[in-house]
Scaffold this motif. Structure first.
Motif, mmCIF file in Angstrom:
data_model
loop_
_atom_site.group_PDB
_atom_site.id
_atom_site.type_symbol
_atom_site.label_atom_id
_atom_site.label_comp_id
_atom_site.label_asym_id
_atom_site.label_seq_id
_atom_site.Cartn_x
_atom_site.Cartn_y
_atom_site.Cartn_z
ATOM 1 N N ALA A 47 -0.437 1.274 -5.858
ATOM 2 C CA ALA A 47 -1.297 0.090 -5.812
ATOM 3 C C ALA A 47 -1.528 -0.416 -4.397
ATOM 4 C CB ALA A 47 -0.701 -1.031 -6.668
ATOM 5 N N GLN A 48 -0.835 0.166 -3.423
ATOM 6 C CA GLN A 48 -0.915 -0.326 -2.048
ATOM 7 C C GLN A 48 -2.094 0.298 -1.298
ATOM 8 O OE1 GLN A 48 1.105 -2.681 -0.789
ATOM 9 N NE2 GLN A 48 2.242 -2.841 -2.710
ATOM 10 N N THR A 49 -2.666 -0.472 -0.387
ATOM 11 C CA THR A 49 -3.744 0.047 0.465
ATOM 12 C C THR A 49 -3.426 -0.149 1.945
ATOM 13 O OG1 THR A 49 -4.938 -2.074 0.397
ATOM 14 C CG2 THR A 49 -5.494 -0.443 -1.290
ATOM 15 N N CYS A 50 -2.170 -0.414 2.263
ATOM 16 C CA CYS A 50 -1.803 -0.709 3.639
ATOM 17 C C CYS A 50 -1.799 0.547 4.504
ATOM 18 C CB CYS A 50 -0.440 -1.395 3.692
ATOM 19 S SG CYS A 50 0.897 -0.401 3.003
ATOM 20 N N LEU A 51 -1.709 0.342 5.800
ATOM 21 C CA LEU A 51 -1.715 1.428 6.779
ATOM 22 C C LEU A 51 -0.304 1.987 6.934
ATOM 23 C CD1 LEU A 51 -3.258 2.976 9.062
ATOM 24 C CD2 LEU A 51 -2.580 1.119 10.592
ATOM 25 N N ILE A 52 -0.184 3.315 6.927
ATOM 26 C CA ILE A 52 1.101 3.959 7.173
ATOM 27 C C ILE A 52 0.906 5.086 8.179
ATOM 28 C CG2 ILE A 52 2.036 3.411 4.894
ATOM 29 C CD1 ILE A 52 1.439 6.259 4.024
ATOM 30 N N ASP A 53 2.023 5.569 8.748
ATOM 31 C CA ASP A 53 1.928 6.714 9.652
ATOM 32 C C ASP A 53 2.216 7.992 8.869
ATOM 33 O OD1 ASP A 53 4.683 6.928 9.315
ATOM 34 O OD2 ASP A 53 5.160 6.023 11.251
ATOM 35 N N GLU A 54 2.176 9.122 9.538
ATOM 36 C CA GLU A 54 2.308 10.400 8.853
ATOM 37 C C GLU A 54 3.703 10.621 8.275
ATOM 38 O OE1 GLU A 54 0.952 13.645 11.215
ATOM 39 O OE2 GLU A 54 -1.051 12.801 11.531
ATOM 40 N N ASP A 55 4.685 9.851 8.766
ATOM 41 C CA ASP A 55 6.039 9.963 8.240
ATOM 42 C C ASP A 55 6.278 9.030 7.052
ATOM 43 O OD1 ASP A 55 6.888 11.881 10.141
ATOM 44 O OD2 ASP A 55 7.150 10.294 11.634
#
Length: 226
Positions: free
Chosen positions: A201-209
Motif C-alpha cells: 500500500a506504500q508509495t514512498c521513495l526507497i533505494d535499491e537496497d
C-alpha cells in the motif's frame, strides 16, 4: 513503492505529455484555435481514480483538451496491476497509458443503446487504441517496458471482459507477464522489490537496497507575488 523521486516523476510525465499526448490531442481537434491545459499534482488524488481526468471539447472556433494528472493515481494504477516496485521504466509506460486511455475514451463514448455495455465497449476500445499507439509510436527500449505494457493490456482486457489479439488464455498471459516483471525486479532490485511487495500500500521513495528515503514536500523556495 518507487525508485524515482516525485521531481523525476513530474519531469517524465511532462515530457511524455509534450512528446506524445499533446500532438495526438491536437490531431483530434477540429476547431480553428486548439487549446491544451495540463495540470500535474504531486500529492492528493481525484476520487481515488486510476486514470487521468480529462475533458475534450470541439467547436467550430475553438477546441479544448484539459488534463489533470495525479501522481498518486498513477501509482494506484501500478498497484492494480501488481507492479509493486515502480522504476523509471515502469513509470514511463504506466504514465503514458494512464493519460492516453481517457483521451481515447472521448472517441468511443456512445451510450445510446445500453449504458453498461457501452461503458465496457468504451473502456475496451480506448485500451486497445492506447496499447496500439504506444507500440507503434513510442520506442520501448527495454524488456521491462514491453512487459509492463503487456500487463496493462491484459489488465484492461480482464477488467472489461473484452479480449483481442492472438492470446486465447488471457488469464495465463496476464500471470506470465507479471511473473516476467517479478523476475526482472528480483534480478536487478531484489532488496527494494521484496520491501515493496511486503508493503503493497506504500508509495514512498526507497533505494535499491530497500531503505525508505524521506522526501521534502517542496524545494523550500518561495514565489513572490509582484
Amino acid at each position: 513503492m518507487r525508485l524515482i523521486t516525485l521531481d523525476e516523476a513530474v519531469q517524465i510525465t511532462s515530457t511524455i505529455f509534450n512528446d506524445y499526448v499533446e500532438p495526438l490531442a491536437v490531431s483530434m481537434m477540429s476547431g480553428e484555435v486548439p487549446s491544451i491545459l495540463l495540470g500535474i499534482h504531486r500529492y492528493g488524488t481525484k476520487e481515488s481514480d486510476w486514470l487521468a481526468h480529462t475533458s475534450f471539447k470541439n467547436s467550430a472556433s475553438i477546441s479544448v483538451f484539459k488534463c489533470d494528472i495525479y501522481l498518486e493515481d498513477i501509482f494506484r494504477l501500478c498497484r492494480r496491476c501488481k507492479l509493486w516496485l515502480v522504476t523509471e521504466d515502469v513509470f514511463r509506460v504506466v504514465a503514458l497509458y494512464y493519460v492516453l486511455h481517457p483521451l481515447y475514451q472521448t472517441q468511443y463514448i456512445n451510450f445510446d443503446i445500453d449504458v453498461n455495455a457501452d461503458y465496457e465497449s468504451m473502456m475496451a476500445g480506448a485500451g486497445k487504441e492506447a496499447d496500439h499507439f504506444i507500440r507503434k509510436f513510442c520506442s520501448l527500449k527495454t524488456t521491462t517496458e514491453q512487459t509492463v505494457l503487456d500487463i496493462l493490456k491484459y489488465h484492461m482486457m480482464i477488467f472489461t471482459n473484452h479480449y483481442h489479439g492472438r492470446d486465447t488464455n488471457i488469464g495465463r498471459a496476464y500471470t506470465d507477464a507479471i511473473e516476467s516483471y517479478v523476475y526482472t525486479m528480483l534480478v536487478n532490485y531484489r532488496g527494494a522489490y521484496e520491501v515493496a511487495r511486503y508493503r503493497k500500500a506504500q508509495t514512498c521513495l526507497i533505494d535499491e537496497d530497500g531503505f525508505m528515503i524521506m522526501e521534502k514536500r517542496t524545494d523550500g523556495g518561495m514565489i513572490k507575488d509582484e
